[in-house]
Design a protein around this motif. Sequence first.
Motif, PDB file in Angstrom:
ATOM      1  N   VAL A  75     172.433  -9.450  42.066  1.00 63.06           N
ATOM      2  CA  VAL A  75     172.356 -10.858  42.455  1.00 63.06           C
ATOM      3  C   VAL A  75     170.909 -11.308  42.641  1.00 63.06           C
ATOM      4  O   VAL A  75     170.112 -10.608  43.279  1.00 63.06           O
ATOM      5  N   VAL A  76     170.570 -12.465  42.086  1.00 61.55           N
ATOM      6  CA  VAL A  76     169.287 -13.121  42.321  1.00 61.55           C
ATOM      7  C   VAL A  76     169.516 -14.267  43.305  1.00 61.55           C
ATOM      8  O   VAL A  76     170.385 -15.106  43.084  1.00 61.55           O
ATOM      9  N   ILE A  77     168.746 -14.300  44.390  1.00 61.08           N
ATOM     10  CA  ILE A  77     168.872 -15.346  45.403  1.00 61.08           C
ATOM     11  C   ILE A  77     167.610 -16.183  45.411  1.00 61.08           C
ATOM     12  O   ILE A  77     166.503 -15.668  45.587  1.00 61.08           O
ATOM     13  N   ASP A  78     167.765 -17.490  45.199  1.00 58.97           N
ATOM     14  CA  ASP A  78     166.647 -18.447  45.215  1.00 58.97           C
ATOM     15  C   ASP A  78     165.544 -18.056  44.235  1.00 58.97           C
ATOM     16  O   ASP A  78     164.363 -18.308  44.475  1.00 58.97           O
ATOM     17  N   GLY A  79     165.929 -17.439  43.142  1.00 55.07           N
ATOM     18  CA  GLY A  79     164.962 -17.096  42.108  1.00 55.07           C
ATOM     19  C   GLY A  79     164.022 -15.964  42.455  1.00 55.07           C
ATOM     20  O   GLY A  79     163.075 -15.688  41.718  1.00 55.07           O
ATOM     21  N   GLN A  80     164.274 -15.257  43.575  1.00 59.30           N
ATOM     22  CA  GLN A  80     163.372 -14.208  44.033  1.00 59.30           C
ATOM     23  C   GLN A  80     163.876 -12.836  43.624  1.00 59.30           C
ATOM     24  O   GLN A  80     165.079 -12.598  43.498  1.00 59.30           O
ATOM     25  N   ASN A  81     162.917 -11.912  43.453  1.00 60.08           N
ATOM     26  CA  ASN A  81     163.288 -10.530  43.220  1.00 60.08           C
ATOM     27  C   ASN A  81     163.730  -9.869  44.518  1.00 60.08           C
ATOM     28  O   ASN A  81     163.453 -10.360  45.612  1.00 60.08           O
ATOM     29  N   SER A  82     164.382  -8.735  44.389  1.00 56.91           N
ATOM     30  CA  SER A  82     165.092  -8.159  45.535  1.00 56.91           C
ATOM     31  C   SER A  82     164.293  -7.171  46.361  1.00 56.91           C
ATOM     32  O   SER A  82     164.791  -6.724  47.391  1.00 56.91           O
ATOM     33  N   VAL A  83     163.073  -6.820  45.981  1.00 57.26           N
ATOM     34  CA  VAL A  83     162.452  -5.679  46.640  1.00 57.26           C
ATOM     35  C   VAL A  83     161.203  -5.994  47.458  1.00 57.26           C
ATOM     36  O   VAL A  83     160.485  -5.096  47.837  1.00 57.26           O
ATOM     37  N   ARG A  84     160.925  -7.258  47.700  1.00 61.31           N
ATOM     38  CA  ARG A  84     159.881  -7.509  48.701  1.00 61.31           C
ATOM     39  C   ARG A  84     160.423  -7.022  50.032  1.00 61.31           C
ATOM     40  O   ARG A  84     161.519  -7.389  50.455  1.00 61.31           O
ATOM     41  N   CYS A  85     159.682  -6.203  50.754  1.00 58.62           N
ATOM     42  CA  CYS A  85     160.242  -5.500  51.906  1.00 58.62           C
ATOM     43  C   CYS A  85     160.545  -6.427  53.073  1.00 58.62           C
ATOM     44  O   CYS A  85     161.623  -6.392  53.641  1.00 58.62           O
ATOM     45  N   VAL A  86     159.586  -7.270  53.466  1.00 60.16           N
ATOM     46  CA  VAL A  86     159.775  -8.155  54.613  1.00 60.16           C
ATOM     47  C   VAL A  86     159.319  -9.562  54.247  1.00 60.16           C
ATOM     48  O   VAL A  86     158.210  -9.749  53.752  1.00 60.16           O
ATOM     49  N   TYR A  87     160.192 -10.531  54.479  1.00 61.81           N
ATOM     50  CA  TYR A  87     159.840 -11.945  54.295  1.00 61.81           C
ATOM     51  C   TYR A  87     159.891 -12.593  55.670  1.00 61.81           C
ATOM     52  O   TYR A  87     160.960 -12.713  56.269  1.00 61.81           O
ATOM     53  N   ALA A  88     158.733 -12.999  56.186  1.00 59.68           N
ATOM     54  CA  ALA A  88     158.640 -13.599  57.512  1.00 59.68           C
ATOM     55  C   ALA A  88     158.351 -15.084  57.376  1.00 59.68           C
ATOM     56  O   ALA A  88     157.270 -15.478  56.949  1.00 59.68           O
ATOM     57  N   GLY A  89     159.322 -15.912  57.732  1.00 61.05           N
ATOM     58  CA  GLY A  89     159.190 -17.353  57.593  1.00 61.05           C
ATOM     59  C   GLY A  89     158.538 -18.005  58.797  1.00 61.05           C
ATOM     60  O   GLY A  89     158.140 -17.349  59.764  1.00 61.05           O
ATOM     61  N   SER A  90     158.446 -19.324  58.738  1.00 60.37           N
ATOM     62  CA  SER A  90     157.768 -20.111  59.764  1.00 60.37           C
ATOM     63  C   SER A  90     158.347 -19.838  61.153  1.00 60.37           C
ATOM     64  O   SER A  90     159.559 -19.850  61.355  1.00 60.37           O
ATOM     65  N   GLY A  91     157.458 -19.565  62.120  1.00 58.82           N
ATOM     66  CA  GLY A  91     157.875 -19.330  63.494  1.00 58.82           C
ATOM     67  C   GLY A  91     158.303 -17.909  63.794  1.00 58.82           C
ATOM     68  O   GLY A  91     158.590 -17.581  64.942  1.00 58.82           O
ATOM     69  N   THR A  92     158.332 -17.050  62.778  1.00 53.50           N
ATOM     70  CA  THR A  92     158.744 -15.656  62.964  1.00 53.50           C
ATOM     71  C   THR A  92     157.590 -14.817  63.505  1.00 53.50           C
ATOM     72  O   THR A  92     156.444 -15.000  63.111  1.00 53.50           O
ATOM     73  N   THR A  93     157.902 -13.882  64.401  1.00 48.39           N
ATOM     74  CA  THR A  93     156.929 -12.889  64.854  1.00 48.39           C
ATOM     75  C   THR A  93     157.411 -11.504  64.447  1.00 48.39           C
ATOM     76  O   THR A  93     158.529 -11.112  64.773  1.00 48.39           O
ATOM     77  N   VAL A  94     156.554 -10.785  63.724  1.00 50.06           N
ATOM     78  CA  VAL A  94     156.834  -9.402  63.341  1.00 50.06           C
ATOM     79  C   VAL A  94     155.914  -8.520  64.178  1.00 50.06           C
ATOM     80  O   VAL A  94     154.695  -8.564  64.021  1.00 50.06           O
ATOM     81  N   ALA A  95     156.477  -7.733  65.081  1.00 47.76           N
ATOM     82  CA  ALA A  95     155.679  -6.954  66.026  1.00 47.76           C
ATOM     83  C   ALA A  95     156.048  -5.479  65.967  1.00 47.76           C
ATOM     84  O   ALA A  95     157.228  -5.116  65.924  1.00 47.76           O
ATOM     85  N   GLY A  96     155.021  -4.625  65.939  1.00 51.38           N
ATOM     86  CA  GLY A  96     155.241  -3.184  66.012  1.00 51.38           C
ATOM     87  C   GLY A  96     155.910  -2.581  64.794  1.00 51.38           C
ATOM     88  O   GLY A  96     156.494  -1.498  64.875  1.00 51.38           O
ATOM     89  N   LEU A  97     155.812  -3.238  63.651  1.00 50.18           N
ATOM     90  CA  LEU A  97     156.464  -2.756  62.430  1.00 50.18           C
ATOM     91  C   LEU A  97     155.610  -1.691  61.755  1.00 50.18           C
ATOM     92  O   LEU A  97     154.398  -1.854  61.592  1.00 50.18           O
ATOM     93  N   THR A  98     156.248  -0.605  61.324  1.00 51.77           N
ATOM     94  CA  THR A  98     155.620   0.376  60.436  1.00 51.77           C
ATOM     95  C   THR A  98     156.318   0.313  59.095  1.00 51.77           C
ATOM     96  O   THR A  98     157.535   0.492  59.013  1.00 51.77           O
ATOM     97  N   LEU A  99     155.569   0.022  58.042  1.00 51.15           N
ATOM     98  CA  LEU A  99     156.157  -0.149  56.719  1.00 51.15           C
ATOM     99  C   LEU A  99     155.328   0.644  55.719  1.00 51.15           C
ATOM    100  O   LEU A  99     154.124   0.431  55.591  1.00 51.15           O
ATOM    101  N   ARG A 100     155.997   1.546  55.021  1.00 52.17           N
ATOM    102  CA  ARG A 100     155.301   2.388  54.043  1.00 52.17           C
ATOM    103  C   ARG A 100     155.966   2.285  52.674  1.00 52.17           C
ATOM    104  O   ARG A 100     157.173   2.172  52.564  1.00 52.17           O
TER     105      ARG A 100
END
Length: 245
Positions: A75-100
Motif C-alpha cells: 500500500v502507498v499512503i499519500d504518495g509516500q514510500n513506506s520506509v522512512r523510520c520516523v515522521y514527526a509532524g507539527s507540534g510533535t516532540t521526539v525525546a530520548g529516541l535511539t534509531l539505527r
Amino acid sequence: TLSSGFIRREAGPWTLLAKCGDIGPSYQPGHAHADTFTFELWKSGRKVISDTGCSTYVPGPVRSYERSTAAHNTVVIDGQNSVRCVYAGSGTTVAGLTLRHGCYTGSGDGGGGVFASGAMGTNCLIEGCSTMSSCDGAGAYAKDGSVVVDCTFTNNVLNANNQHRHGGGGLFVYDAATRVEGCRFFYNAVTNSPSFMTGGGGVFFRSTLTAPPGGAVKNCTFVGNRARNGAGILGCPSIVEGCLF
C-alpha cells in the motif's frame, strides 16, 4: 518464519509469501527496498502475483522506481514510500529516541532516520542511517521551524551517486526558522558529490533566493565528518555560535 522476515501461508491451491521483517540487513542498507508487507502469490504452483524485482544498480529513475513502495505489492499512503523510520509532524516532540540503520529509498525530501516538520527532537541518537535516489539528510531532515536539541548524529552516510543534490550527512535543514542546539555530529559523510553545491558532512543549511539565510547552529560539536564541500557545515545559517570543529 518471523525471524526470517517472511511469512508463508497455504490454503488449498493457494500459497502466499509476505514480507514482515526489516527492510534489509542492518549492515548493508544499500540493498533495501521500500517494500514493507509486500507479497507474492501462487496458485497450484504457478505464480500469479509477482514482485517487480531489480533490473539495474545504476542510479537513476528506473532504480529509484524499482525500490519504491509503488513498485511492490503493498500500500502507498499519500504518495509516500513506506520506509522512512520516523515522521514527526507539527507540534510533535521526539525525546530520548535511539534509531539505527534507517534508510529512506524514495523520492522527495529525504530523512533516512527522521523527517521533522515543525517538530522538536531532543536527546536522540541517530546512527548509521542513509538515503537513496535524490534525497537529502541521511540522518534527519528538518523543516518548518523544527528544533533539534542535544541530539547525536553519528556514522550516517549520504551517497550522492554523482547526482546534483544538496546533502547533509547528519542533518539537512530546509528553512530559515529551524534551530540546532547542543548537538554532536560524529563521523557523518556525504560521498560521491558531483559539484560544489553538494556536501555538508555534518549539516547542510539550505539557502536559495526563495529561502534566504536563517536559522541557527549553537554549541554543537563536529568531529570527523566528511564531504567534498563543507565537512562540518555547508550552507548559510544566520548564526553559528559556540561550536567546536
